[in-house]
Motif scaffolding. Sequence first.
Motif, PDB file in Angstrom:
ATOM      1  N   ALA A 108     -28.385  23.569   4.916  1.00  0.00           N
ATOM      2  CA  ALA A 108     -29.586  24.127   5.654  1.00  0.00           C
ATOM      3  C   ALA A 108     -30.654  23.250   5.898  1.00  0.00           C
ATOM      4  N   ASP A 109     -31.730  23.384   6.545  1.00  0.00           N
ATOM      5  CA  ASP A 109     -32.650  22.226   6.951  1.00  0.00           C
ATOM      6  C   ASP A 109     -33.529  22.085   5.765  1.00  0.00           C
ATOM      7  N   MET A 110     -34.313  21.064   5.888  1.00  0.00           N
ATOM      8  CA  MET A 110     -35.149  20.601   4.458  1.00  0.00           C
ATOM      9  C   MET A 110     -36.011  21.658   4.088  1.00  0.00           C
ATOM     10  N   LYS A 111     -36.622  22.437   5.063  1.00  0.00           N
ATOM     11  CA  LYS A 111     -37.757  23.688   4.478  1.00  0.00           C
ATOM     12  C   LYS A 111     -36.737  24.827   3.873  1.00  0.00           C
TER      13      LYS A 111
ATOM     14  N   GLU B 140     -32.270  14.204   3.194  1.00  0.00           N
ATOM     15  CA  GLU B 140     -31.548  14.759   4.351  1.00  0.00           C
ATOM     16  C   GLU B 140     -30.222  13.937   4.537  1.00  0.00           C
ATOM     17  N   THR B 141     -29.311  14.718   4.930  1.00  0.00           N
ATOM     18  CA  THR B 141     -27.966  13.853   5.435  1.00  0.00           C
ATOM     19  C   THR B 141     -27.557  14.587   6.580  1.00  0.00           C
ATOM     20  N   ALA B 142     -26.428  14.191   7.143  1.00  0.00           N
ATOM     21  CA  ALA B 142     -26.331  14.547   8.408  1.00  0.00           C
ATOM     22  C   ALA B 142     -25.482  16.099   8.289  1.00  0.00           C
ATOM     23  N   ASN B 143     -25.078  16.438   7.153  1.00  0.00           N
ATOM     24  CA  ASN B 143     -24.469  17.751   7.086  1.00  0.00           C
ATOM     25  C   ASN B 143     -25.447  18.742   6.026  1.00  0.00           C
ATOM     26  N   GLY B 144     -26.763  18.230   6.084  1.00  0.00           N
ATOM     27  CA  GLY B 144     -27.651  19.102   4.955  1.00  0.00           C
ATOM     28  C   GLY B 144     -28.342  18.398   4.184  1.00  0.00           C
ATOM     29  N   VAL B 145     -28.648  19.174   2.946  1.00  0.00           N
ATOM     30  CA  VAL B 145     -29.587  18.333   2.078  1.00  0.00           C
ATOM     31  C   VAL B 145     -28.850  18.095   0.759  1.00  0.00           C
TER      32      VAL B 145
ATOM     33  N   ASN C 116     -31.529  23.935 -17.908  1.00  0.00           N
ATOM     34  CA  ASN C 116     -30.204  23.672 -17.543  1.00  0.00           C
ATOM     35  C   ASN C 116     -30.290  23.403 -16.206  1.00  0.00           C
ATOM     36  N   VAL C 117     -30.194  22.276 -15.787  1.00  0.00           N
ATOM     37  CA  VAL C 117     -30.213  22.074 -14.174  1.00  0.00           C
ATOM     38  C   VAL C 117     -28.630  22.282 -13.760  1.00  0.00           C
ATOM     39  N   ASN C 118     -27.831  22.131 -14.758  1.00  0.00           N
ATOM     40  CA  ASN C 118     -26.518  22.262 -14.304  1.00  0.00           C
ATOM     41  C   ASN C 118     -26.093  23.524 -13.572  1.00  0.00           C
ATOM     42  N   GLU C 119     -26.602  24.712 -14.528  1.00  0.00           N
ATOM     43  CA  GLU C 119     -26.652  25.966 -13.904  1.00  0.00           C
ATOM     44  C   GLU C 119     -27.104  26.298 -12.709  1.00  0.00           C
ATOM     45  N   ILE C 120     -28.268  25.584 -12.371  1.00  0.00           N
ATOM     46  CA  ILE C 120     -28.930  25.926 -11.081  1.00  0.00           C
ATOM     47  C   ILE C 120     -28.255  25.256  -9.950  1.00  0.00           C
ATOM     48  N   ALA C 121     -27.771  23.877  -9.957  1.00  0.00           N
ATOM     49  CA  ALA C 121     -26.646  23.306  -9.158  1.00  0.00           C
ATOM     50  C   ALA C 121     -25.392  24.050  -8.814  1.00  0.00           C
ATOM     51  N   VAL C 122     -24.886  24.399 -10.092  1.00  0.00           N
ATOM     52  CA  VAL C 122     -23.557  25.521  -9.709  1.00  0.00           C
ATOM     53  C   VAL C 122     -23.755  26.559  -8.881  1.00  0.00           C
ATOM     54  N   LYS C 123     -25.197  27.309  -8.906  1.00  0.00           N
ATOM     55  CA  LYS C 123     -25.360  28.317  -7.849  1.00  0.00           C
ATOM     56  C   LYS C 123     -25.400  28.002  -6.439  1.00  0.00           C
ATOM     57  N   PHE C 124     -25.617  26.611  -6.085  1.00  0.00           N
ATOM     58  CA  PHE C 124     -25.453  26.127  -4.976  1.00  0.00           C
ATOM     59  C   PHE C 124     -24.168  25.330  -4.491  1.00  0.00           C
ATOM     60  N   GLY C 125     -23.361  25.529  -5.369  1.00  0.00           N
ATOM     61  CA  GLY C 125     -21.882  24.669  -4.990  1.00  0.00           C
ATOM     62  C   GLY C 125     -21.741  23.551  -5.892  1.00  0.00           C
ATOM     63  N   GLY C 126     -22.883  23.119  -6.600  1.00  0.00           N
ATOM     64  CA  GLY C 126     -22.736  21.638  -7.073  1.00  0.00           C
ATOM     65  C   GLY C 126     -22.500  21.817  -8.423  1.00  0.00           C
TER      66      GLY C 126
ATOM     67  N   ALA D 190     -33.835  24.623   2.309  1.00  0.00           N
ATOM     68  CA  ALA D 190     -33.246  23.943   1.118  1.00  0.00           C
ATOM     69  C   ALA D 190     -34.293  23.933  -0.204  1.00  0.00           C
ATOM     70  N   LYS D 191     -35.440  23.536   0.516  1.00  0.00           N
ATOM     71  CA  LYS D 191     -36.520  23.514  -0.859  1.00  0.00           C
ATOM     72  C   LYS D 191     -36.981  24.979  -1.110  1.00  0.00           C
ATOM     73  N   GLU D 192     -37.058  25.961  -0.179  1.00  0.00           N
ATOM     74  CA  GLU D 192     -37.369  26.925  -0.440  1.00  0.00           C
ATOM     75  C   GLU D 192     -36.534  27.683  -1.558  1.00  0.00           C
ATOM     76  N   MET D 193     -35.169  27.428  -1.426  1.00  0.00           N
ATOM     77  CA  MET D 193     -33.975  27.964  -2.316  1.00  0.00           C
ATOM     78  C   MET D 193     -34.207  27.357  -3.697  1.00  0.00           C
ATOM     79  N   ILE D 194     -34.310  25.963  -3.556  1.00  0.00           N
ATOM     80  CA  ILE D 194     -34.064  25.257  -4.954  1.00  0.00           C
ATOM     81  C   ILE D 194     -35.423  25.692  -5.789  1.00  0.00           C
ATOM     82  N   PHE D 195     -36.508  25.733  -5.046  1.00  0.00           N
ATOM     83  CA  PHE D 195     -37.837  25.987  -5.805  1.00  0.00           C
ATOM     84  C   PHE D 195     -37.762  27.190  -6.373  1.00  0.00           C
ATOM     85  N   ALA D 196     -37.552  28.287  -5.757  1.00  0.00           N
ATOM     86  CA  ALA D 196     -37.233  29.599  -6.070  1.00  0.00           C
ATOM     87  C   ALA D 196     -36.155  29.555  -7.526  1.00  0.00           C
ATOM     88  N   ALA D 197     -35.278  28.714  -7.499  1.00  0.00           N
ATOM     89  CA  ALA D 197     -34.231  28.760  -8.669  1.00  0.00           C
ATOM     90  C   ALA D 197     -34.767  28.182  -9.786  1.00  0.00           C
ATOM     91  N   VAL D 198     -35.596  27.014  -9.333  1.00  0.00           N
ATOM     92  CA  VAL D 198     -36.188  26.346 -10.538  1.00  0.00           C
ATOM     93  C   VAL D 198     -37.292  27.148 -11.183  1.00  0.00           C
TER      94      VAL D 198
END
Length: 330
Positions: free
Chosen positions: A301-304, A262-267, A278-288, A306-314
């Motif tokens: 987003a909030d933790m809940k 958790e950070t001040a501006n998101g997760v 390929n975790v790069n591909e997943i991170a790129v989908k979220f702007g990383g 953020a987790k839903e989005m990342i888990f779905a992609a993973v």
Amino acid sequence: MTNEISHLLEIIETHRSFLLLSHVDPDGDAIGSLIAFALLIERKGKKAVAYDQDGVPEIYRFLKGCDRIVSVIPPAEHFEVAVFLECPDVRRAGTACSPFIEKIPLWVNIDHHMENSRFGHLNIIDENLSALGETLFDLYRESKEPMDSAVAEALYAAIMTDTGSFKYINTTPRAHEISAQLIRLGINPYRMYEEIFETLSRPAALIAARAHSTLEIDNGISCITITLDMFKETGSTADDTQEIVNLGRNIKDVEVALLFRETANGVKVSLRSKHNVNVNEIAVKFGGGGHLRAAGCTIEADMKHAKEMIFAAVRKALQEASGHARPNER
Ligand code: AMP
Ligand code: MN
């Protein structure tokens, strides 16, 4: 590559003042590369300001030359060249440097991340390198400038940390060969390891213990969570969390390890994989972005959620990977 290095040396010879920048949340490669580059420019009798928006994490402060790295750019300075180290795009250097870099006429972009946007006038990009420290090593060799112990330590720290102490899939013969040369120059590998990995502060140890206790494992995915409250309770900072994801990665039958912070501006999400995602591909989908087996992104987003989005992609990536696993990567 050699042509690009020659071009860079020509730029160094023909200009006088350089702003060197690396990415937010700097790691050992970012810090080591900044130090080595700054020392080369100074050796040539020119001016270099080495900058990282987040400053130098405590564990790298033993490196000689790290006092050159500032987290605020002196406002009166004028620069002819901006050199971005380890930034796949300009935003990775953070927003605080924007007013300065816009005024700089010549941009050099040196990186080894996947999907670099080639935003520089000169781009030296090689995603096959273990660490950007390898490019800095080549730069010293081509420039014929001798490497003193400060440079050798900085480059060894860069390669050691980006290869996870010579154990990740990016550990090449060349990473070892360069490291061997640096050891011959007099650096002490055990001391380097000890300074970086065996000097956990009390707050860093406490946040690791708290974070590890949140570990969840589910169908090849491990997940560790760090909340803002945990930072408050342990007196730790984000710098203290860089190694925490590795517990999740070291678990048998886990292919993807996730760390949610958790950070001040998101997760902030750190992703690690072992053999076929390929975790790069997943991170790129979220702007990383990042590398094949280590990448990161920040989700507003909030933790809940953020987790839903990342888990779905993973989960999707794991499903796709199980269709065409690459056994030779094991
Ligand atoms: P981390 O999870 O922060 O330790 O980062 C793992 C790798 O991904 C490193 O090479 C980082 O430089 C890269 N990385 C992390 N976050 C980002 C981002 N937002 N954009 C691009 N690369 C990133
Ligand atoms: Mn790197």
